[in-house]
Design a protein around this motif. Structure first.
Motif, short mmCIF file in Angstrom:
data_model
loop_
_atom_site.label_atom_id
_atom_site.label_comp_id
_atom_site.label_asym_id
_atom_site.label_seq_id
_atom_site.Cartn_x
_atom_site.Cartn_y
_atom_site.Cartn_z
N ALA A 129 0.84 -1.20 0.00
CA ALA A 129 0.00 0.00 0.00
C ALA A 129 0.87 1.25 0.00
O ALA A 129 1.83 1.36 0.76
CB ALA A 129 -0.91 -0.01 1.23
N GLN A 171 -3.64 -7.29 0.14
CA GLN A 171 -4.84 -6.49 -0.10
C GLN A 171 -5.88 -7.25 -0.93
O GLN A 171 -6.74 -6.64 -1.56
CB GLN A 171 -4.49 -5.17 -0.78
CG GLN A 171 -3.62 -4.24 0.08
CD GLN A 171 -3.48 -2.87 -0.54
OE1 GLN A 171 -4.42 -2.07 -0.59
NE2 GLN A 171 -2.28 -2.56 -1.03
N ASN A 231 6.88 2.90 1.61
CA ASN A 231 5.55 3.51 1.58
C ASN A 231 5.69 5.03 1.67
O ASN A 231 6.35 5.55 2.58
CB ASN A 231 4.72 2.97 2.75
CG ASN A 231 3.36 3.64 2.88
OD1 ASN A 231 3.26 4.78 3.31
ND2 ASN A 231 2.32 2.91 2.51
N SER A 277 1.98 6.83 4.52
CA SER A 277 1.65 6.81 5.94
C SER A 277 2.86 7.05 6.83
O SER A 277 4.02 6.90 6.42
CB SER A 277 1.01 5.47 6.31
OG SER A 277 -0.09 5.18 5.49
N LEU A 283 2.41 2.36 9.67
CA LEU A 283 2.99 1.25 8.90
C LEU A 283 3.40 0.10 9.80
O LEU A 283 3.20 -1.08 9.46
CB LEU A 283 4.20 1.74 8.10
CG LEU A 283 3.92 2.77 7.02
CD1 LEU A 283 5.21 3.18 6.32
CD2 LEU A 283 2.93 2.23 5.99
N ALA A 319 0.23 -1.80 10.82
CA ALA A 319 -0.31 -2.60 9.72
C ALA A 319 0.56 -3.81 9.43
O ALA A 319 0.06 -4.93 9.24
CB ALA A 319 -0.45 -1.73 8.47
N SER A 320 1.87 -3.62 9.40
CA SER A 320 2.79 -4.72 9.10
C SER A 320 2.76 -5.79 10.18
O SER A 320 2.80 -6.99 9.89
CB SER A 320 4.22 -4.19 8.94
OG SER A 320 4.31 -3.35 7.80
N LEU A 370 6.37 -3.24 5.07
CA LEU A 370 6.37 -1.84 4.68
C LEU A 370 7.27 -1.02 5.61
O LEU A 370 7.32 -1.26 6.82
CB LEU A 370 4.95 -1.27 4.73
CG LEU A 370 3.94 -1.86 3.74
CD1 LEU A 370 2.59 -1.18 3.92
CD2 LEU A 370 4.41 -1.71 2.31
N GLU A 426 -7.08 7.18 0.07
CA GLU A 426 -6.25 7.59 1.20
C GLU A 426 -6.81 8.87 1.80
O GLU A 426 -7.42 9.69 1.11
CB GLU A 426 -4.80 7.79 0.77
CG GLU A 426 -4.61 8.82 -0.32
CD GLU A 426 -3.15 8.96 -0.75
OE1 GLU A 426 -2.68 10.11 -0.85
OE2 GLU A 426 -2.48 7.93 -0.96
N TYR A 469 -5.93 -4.65 7.50
CA TYR A 469 -4.69 -4.07 6.97
C TYR A 469 -5.00 -2.96 5.97
O TYR A 469 -4.41 -1.88 6.00
CB TYR A 469 -3.87 -5.19 6.34
CG TYR A 469 -2.66 -4.77 5.54
CD1 TYR A 469 -1.44 -4.55 6.16
CD2 TYR A 469 -2.74 -4.62 4.15
CE1 TYR A 469 -0.32 -4.20 5.41
CE2 TYR A 469 -1.63 -4.27 3.41
CZ TYR A 469 -0.42 -4.05 4.04
OH TYR A 469 0.68 -3.69 3.30
N THR A 526 -4.01 1.10 6.46
CA THR A 526 -3.11 1.73 5.49
C THR A 526 -3.79 2.77 4.62
O THR A 526 -3.14 3.35 3.74
CB THR A 526 -2.44 0.67 4.59
OG1 THR A 526 -3.46 -0.15 3.99
CG2 THR A 526 -1.50 -0.20 5.40
#
Length: 714
Positions: free
Chosen positions: A29, A251, A282, A285, A290, A293-294, A308, A558, A594, A598
């Protein structure tokens, strides 16, 4: 033009310059995948590896295709002609028209929209004496589309893919439907890919033609492909094998509409020697977002793996906030209040989003936003070309272009009301079947030969004469004038002008917009094909409103600030998904989480409630297991209903111990002056928990909930 590679990071440049052989670009992302795809296309042209018509570029949306065309224009300094760039359906429609005769069609075949599909299936079911109340036509339509997404023609469906719909008659109905489509010289969306894949499999000349033509293939959003799309790409790529697929297995969130995550996971097996390039920098963000999310997505087992990391120099930011609230009403108040604070601080509302797991969650937020007067939009509303008045006008246009289009004839013959009832239509259908001609031609014969009498005959003669006149108008003055004329002379505009419902003015404006849209096309057939392929819902540009949508609808977007409410077991991850798909569905739910996180550029606020309203009243809720999978050092906890302790094993036997609900800080006292969006100003004369009796200045005494009023003592 040598500077077109400037600004690419090493991984992006590798993805652009690795031109030969199969390449899989795992683009996380916000890592610049669109830039990579566009630059790779330009690189192939500028290094003389291919002409524009030798590169097949596949996107999932018309919007993405338009954006890529515009970027190419800017990058190359001039428009590029002869491109094979578009959606799967648009590209297959183009291929199929060239070889239509080989699948039993003519090159001017029609593409049915969903509404026409439904009506045609219903006719077929009624002819087969199927009870459409017990066995709804839309359920059959879903089943047929599922078969088409997997590449099955009638007669090819394996036993394990059979259906018990209508006591096992679904496959026979599918065959009757396909036969009827062919007799109408029509296809539906699923056929565009299905028929093309079948043609490539069975006709070596067609396959060889396109394999030679396309020296390079570029594919966007590869993780969202279904089986029939996968077959199409594999067949075309077996020639030069120069296929570059860009996607993100983390995703892949659309299995419910046929997407197969296995397509991207097995890319290296499908294309031995493939090079895998990971885009992990990325540019969207902050570092905490990040990291959260990761850390979350790392709990999935079915993934190719990437992590990311920030590509921005200003990647420092505030922690991801997890807010524990007492109930869903407090959650709505909290989110709306924070959105209002951002708005007052001059943040753009268009940079604020509320992303929910299920559509029903929006109600509480909508009500609260209305109370505060915060403008918002529900993203994913009814699309322009799906609106009733637009479908009606398109039916007129389709019949104007193709008099044999029976479905269009049936839709408009009595619209507006002309006194053409079921009995008259039965007579037309019987004549059409007996003579094996379209309904329009059958009506012409019945009118000319006295098959109808009196007023009905004159009405239908007038309608047929009008169509003849409108076709002359179309030939002489073009499609825009023809549409304006037929809308006026048919009485359709007058019908809506006479309608006093609140929706009528909007319907008339939509019809004006349709005329404006038609003006962009030289011919009516071009416009009708465009309409059939369009899938996007165009929002008004420059409209500063908060966006509210489902997580599924948020992919690719976003926002500076993202609110993620409802992170509770059963709601997210969704219990029905877990019941139906087990661990595979759990991993898709985690991918959905996720995707949600993101979407945020600067602020991500996750919330969960200790209890929610259900049909039976209030029910206690358990925080989502996904909260336990977030890295504690990247979180900040707040809220009135923290669990004690907050973090705990998800599957423990007990429920979280909830702190006692504190008194509401915003409690409105007796005698306070308040404002209500509907009733105006008033004074509180009685208080009972969250219910207020208010004497309004213009509306008298009313009982309302405290969340619908704002205090105005000054």
């Amino acid at each position: 033009m040598s500077d077109y590679l400037a600004g690419l990071n090493p991984a992006q440049r590798d993805a652009v310059e690795t031109t030969e052989g199969p390449v899989l670009v795992l683009a996380g992302a916000g890592t610049g995948k669109t830039r990579v795809l566009t630059t790779r296309f330009a690189h192939l042209l500028l290094t003389k590896r291919a002409f524009p018509n030798q590169i097949l570029t596949v996107t999932f949306t018309n919007k993405a295709a338009r954006e890529m065309r515009e970027r190419l224009h800017r990058l190359l300094g001039q428009p590029v002609e002869g491109l094979w760039l578009g959606t799967f359906h648009a590209l297959c429609a183009r291929m199929l028209r060239r070889f239509a005769e080989r699948v039993g069609l003519t090159s001017d075949f029609s593409i049915l929209d969903t509404d026409d599909q439904f009506r045609l299936l219903k006719q077929i079911m009624e002819a087969a004496h199927i009870d459409t109340k017990r066995w709804p036509a839309n359920a059959l339509m879903t089943q047929i589309q599922r078969w088409k997404d997997k590449g099955y023609l009638p007669g090819q469906i394996p036993a394990n893919e059979s259906s018990d719909f209508a006591n096992g008659k679904a496959e026979a109905l599918y065959k009757a439907y396909q036969d009827r489509l062919k007799s109408l010289n029509a296809v539906d969306f699923g056929d565009l890919l299905l028929l093309m894949v079948n043609l490539l499999k069975t006709d070596a000349e067609v396959l060889s033609t396109y394999q030679r033509m396309f020296r390079y293939i570029l594919v966007d959003e590869y993780q969202d492909t279904n089986l029939v799309q996968y077959y199409w790409l594999r067949l075309l790529a077996q020639g030069h094998k120069n296929i570059c697929c860009v996607g993100d297995d983390d995703q892949s969130i659309y299995s419910w509409r046929g997407a197969e995550i296995e397509n991207i996971l097995k890319f290296e097996r499908d294309f031995p020697g493939a090079k895998v390039i990971r885009l992990e920098a990325n540019y969207r963000s902050t570092a905490p977002i990040l990291a959260a999310a990761s850390h979350l997505i790392a709990h999935n087992e079915g993934r190719l793996g990437k992590t990311l990391h920030p590509g921005r120099v200003d990647a420092d930011g505030e922690p991801v906030e997890v807010v524990a609230v007492w109930d869903s009403e407090e959650e709505a108040r909290m989110i709306a209040s924070r959105a209002e604070s951002l708005w007052r601080a001059k943040h753009k509302l268009s940079e604020v989003a509320i992303l929910v797991r299920a559509g029903f969650q929006t109600r509480a937020f909508e009500e609260r936003l209305m109370v505060l007067g915060i403008p918002y939009r529900i993203v994913g509303g009814l699309r322009f070309y799906e609106r009733q008045e637009i479908r009606d006008a398109l039916a007129y246009l389709r019949l104007l272009a193709l008099p044999a289009y029976d479905l269009a004839f049936e839709r408009i013959v009595n619209l507006p009301k002309r006194g053409v009832g079921e009995g008259a239509m039965r007579t037309v259908h019987e004549a059409a079947r007996a003579m094996n001609i379209p309904l329009y031609a059958a009506t012409q014969k019945l009118v000319a030969e006295g098959g109808f009498k009196g007023k009905l005959r004159e009405t239908l003669r007038g309608l047929l004469e009008s169509f003849a006149r409108w076709r002359e108008e179309l030939a002489l003055r073009g499609p825009v004038v023809a549409l304006e004329t037929l809308l006026d002379e048919s009485g359709y505009l007058a019908m809506w002008k006479a309608d006093k419902s609140p929706e009528a003015p909007g319907r008339l404006e939509n019809l004006k917009e349709l005329v404006r849209a038609l003006a962009d096309f030289e011919t009516l057939p071009q416009f009708l094909e465009h309409v059939s392929l369009v899938t996007e819902n165009e929002d008004q540009a420059g409209d500063d409103k908060l966006s509210m949508m489902t997580l599924h609808g948020a992919k690719g977007l976003e926002f500076d600030t993202v609110f993620l409410p409802g992170w509770e077991e059963g709601l997210f991850p969704n219990q029905r998904a877990l019941d139906e798909g087990g661990n595979k569905s759990l991993e898709e739910e985690r991918r959905l989480a996720y995707v949600g996180i993101t979407r945020a550029k600067h602020r991500a606020i996750i919330s969960h409630a200790a209890r929610r309203k259900s049909y039976a009243g209030w029910q206690d809720a358990i925080p989502s297991r996904f909260l336990d999978e977030l890295p504690e050092n990247m979180l900040r906890h707040s809220g009135s209903a923290q669990t004690q302790p907050y973090r705990q094993p998800h599957m423990s036997a007990g429920f979280p111990v909830l702190a006692k609900r504190p008194a509401r800080a915003s409690k409105i006292p007796l005698g306070a002056r308040v404002f209500h969006q509907k009733f105006g100003y008033g004074r509180v004369i009685a208080v009972e928990d969250d219910r207020l009796d208010i004497d309004f200045e213009t509306s008298g005494e009313k009982r309302v909930l405290d969340r619908f009023v704002e205090r105005h003592d000054t």
